[in-house]
Design a protein around this motif. Structure first.
Motif, PDB file in Angstrom:
ATOM      1  N   LYS A   4       0.820  -1.205   0.000  1.00  0.00           N
ATOM      2  CA  LYS A   4       0.000   0.000   0.000  1.00  0.00           C
ATOM      3  C   LYS A   4       0.854   1.256   0.000  1.00  0.00           C
ATOM      4  N   LYS A   5       0.203   2.353  -0.330  1.00  0.00           N
ATOM      5  CA  LYS A   5       0.826   3.672  -0.349  1.00  0.00           C
ATOM      6  C   LYS A   5       0.183   4.488   0.766  1.00  0.00           C
ATOM      7  N   VAL A   6       0.996   4.934   1.715  1.00  0.00           N
ATOM      8  CA  VAL A   6       0.515   5.759   2.814  1.00  0.00           C
ATOM      9  C   VAL A   6       0.733   7.209   2.401  1.00  0.00           C
ATOM     10  N   HIS A   7      -0.329   7.977   2.419  1.00  0.00           N
ATOM     11  CA  HIS A   7      -0.254   9.372   1.988  1.00  0.00           C
ATOM     12  C   HIS A   7       0.467  10.222   3.035  1.00  0.00           C
ATOM     13  N   PRO A   8       0.987  11.371   2.626  1.00  0.00           N
ATOM     14  CA  PRO A   8       1.655  12.256   3.588  1.00  0.00           C
ATOM     15  C   PRO A   8       0.726  12.602   4.752  1.00  0.00           C
ATOM     16  N   MET A   9       1.319  12.826   5.922  1.00  0.00           N
ATOM     17  CA  MET A   9       0.517  13.206   7.081  1.00  0.00           C
ATOM     18  C   MET A   9       1.307  14.145   7.974  1.00  0.00           C
ATOM     19  N   GLN A  10       0.572  15.002   8.649  1.00  0.00           N
ATOM     20  CA  GLN A  10       1.162  15.916   9.614  1.00  0.00           C
ATOM     21  C   GLN A  10       1.236  15.206  10.958  1.00  0.00           C
ATOM     22  N   LEU A  66      15.057   6.866  15.394  1.00  0.00           N
ATOM     23  CA  LEU A  66      13.719   6.532  15.864  1.00  0.00           C
ATOM     24  C   LEU A  66      12.890   7.807  15.894  1.00  0.00           C
ATOM     25  N   THR A  67      11.733   7.744  15.266  1.00  0.00           N
ATOM     26  CA  THR A  67      10.759   8.833  15.344  1.00  0.00           C
ATOM     27  C   THR A  67       9.482   8.251  15.929  1.00  0.00           C
ATOM     28  N   ILE A  68       8.995   8.875  16.974  1.00  0.00           N
ATOM     29  CA  ILE A  68       7.706   8.501  17.540  1.00  0.00           C
ATOM     30  C   ILE A  68       6.769   9.630  17.139  1.00  0.00           C
ATOM     31  N   ALA A  69       5.700   9.289  16.425  1.00  0.00           N
ATOM     32  CA  ALA A  69       4.858  10.311  15.813  1.00  0.00           C
ATOM     33  C   ALA A  69       3.390  10.106  16.140  1.00  0.00           C
ATOM     34  N   LEU A  70       2.713  11.222  16.316  1.00  0.00           N
ATOM     35  CA  LEU A  70       1.278  11.232  16.566  1.00  0.00           C
ATOM     36  C   LEU A  70       0.630  12.071  15.467  1.00  0.00           C
ATOM     37  N   PRO A  71      -0.179  11.453  14.598  1.00  0.00           N
ATOM     38  CA  PRO A  71      -0.845  12.228  13.539  1.00  0.00           C
ATOM     39  C   PRO A  71      -1.757  13.300  14.147  1.00  0.00           C
ATOM     40  N   ILE A  72      -1.605  14.506  13.626  1.00  0.00           N
ATOM     41  CA  ILE A  72      -2.395  15.631  14.125  1.00  0.00           C
ATOM     42  C   ILE A  72      -2.731  16.546  12.961  1.00  0.00           C
ATOM     43  N   SER A  73      -3.608  17.479  13.232  1.00  0.00           N
ATOM     44  CA  SER A  73      -3.951  18.503  12.267  1.00  0.00           C
ATOM     45  C   SER A  73      -3.426  19.823  12.818  1.00  0.00           C
ATOM     46  N   LEU A  89       5.164  13.852   7.436  1.00  0.00           N
ATOM     47  CA  LEU A  89       5.747  12.612   6.936  1.00  0.00           C
ATOM     48  C   LEU A  89       5.419  12.523   5.452  1.00  0.00           C
ATOM     49  N   GLU A  90       6.386  12.115   4.668  1.00  0.00           N
ATOM     50  CA  GLU A  90       6.207  12.011   3.218  1.00  0.00           C
ATOM     51  C   GLU A  90       5.452  10.737   2.850  1.00  0.00           C
ATOM     52  N   THR A  91       5.081  10.633   1.597  1.00  0.00           N
ATOM     53  CA  THR A  91       4.441   9.429   1.070  1.00  0.00           C
ATOM     54  C   THR A  91       5.323   8.226   1.398  1.00  0.00           C
ATOM     55  N   PHE A  92       4.699   7.118   1.770  1.00  0.00           N
ATOM     56  CA  PHE A  92       5.433   5.927   2.195  1.00  0.00           C
ATOM     57  C   PHE A  92       4.830   4.706   1.513  1.00  0.00           C
ATOM     58  N   ASN A  93       5.614   4.067   0.645  1.00  0.00           N
ATOM     59  CA  ASN A  93       5.195   2.822  -0.009  1.00  0.00           C
ATOM     60  C   ASN A  93       5.683   1.670   0.856  1.00  0.00           C
ATOM     61  N   CYS A  94       4.796   0.731   1.130  1.00  0.00           N
ATOM     62  CA  CYS A  94       5.185  -0.327   2.059  1.00  0.00           C
ATOM     63  C   CYS A  94       4.436  -1.630   1.811  1.00  0.00           C
ATOM     64  N   ALA A  95       5.031  -2.664   2.374  1.00  0.00           N
ATOM     65  CA  ALA A  95       4.357  -3.952   2.519  1.00  0.00           C
ATOM     66  C   ALA A  95       3.897  -3.979   3.963  1.00  0.00           C
ATOM     67  N   THR A  96       2.680  -4.432   4.192  1.00  0.00           N
ATOM     68  CA  THR A  96       2.130  -4.345   5.534  1.00  0.00           C
ATOM     69  C   THR A  96       1.427  -5.635   5.946  1.00  0.00           C
TER      70      THR A  96
END
Length: 154
Positions: A4-10, A66-73, A89-96
């Motif tokens: 999947k492709k994870v879209h950018p997030m703040q 290590l980055t510990i992140a909490l999605p916020i607006s 966080l930038e777009t992230f392509n991954c296997a999940t």
């Protein structure tokens, strides 16, 4: 395994260099403080806690990011803390794959996912993410964690 492709997030985040031997000092402590800072700064929390590993190879002695992140607006604003920062966080392509249960067995999920990634011809990017969908410190078998292994586009 799902690709999947994870879209950018703040995110509101904490960043450090650590090893697997030292990582336990951040469990429960950083996320707890992060939630407090988000509320104090009137940030809208939009998702679960992410742990993002860059350059971790499974060796307990290897230093990695290590980055510990909490999605916020957030809009352009300043934080009243030096411990955390706002970033995207930038777009992230991954296997999940979802890991159900005790985090002490996360290695088993990675151990089954990585060979599948490689056998399907994907290349790993060096970044992995764990999204803590349900954290149950009293009953670890109830934990639900999404493991994401970064892959490069082919």
């Amino acid at each position: 395994m799902k690709i999947k492709k994870v879209h950018p997030m703040q995110v509101l985040c904490f960043e450090t260099q650590t090893t697997l031997k030292e990582i336990f000092q951040y469990i429960r402590v950083v996320a707890h403080k992060m939630y407090q800072v988000a509320v104090q700064n009137e940030l809208e929390i939009t998702g679960p806690v992410y742990w993002i590993y860059e350059g971790m190879d499974g060796n307990p002695e290897t230093v990695f990011s290590l980055t510990i992140a909490l999605p916020i607006s957030f809009k352009d604003q300043a934080l009243n803390t030096a411990d955390f920062k706002l970033k995207q966080l930038e777009t992230f392509n991954c296997a999940t794959e979802q890991h159900l249960g005790d985090w002490n067995k996360l290695g088993e999920t990675y151990g089954s996912l990585i060979p599948t990634i490689l056998s399907e011809g994907h290349k790993m990017s060096g970044q992995n993410r764990e999204i803590y969908l349900n954290m149950d410190f009293e009953n670890p078998e109830a934990n639900i964690t999404e493991v994401q292994i970064g892959i490069t586009e082919q």
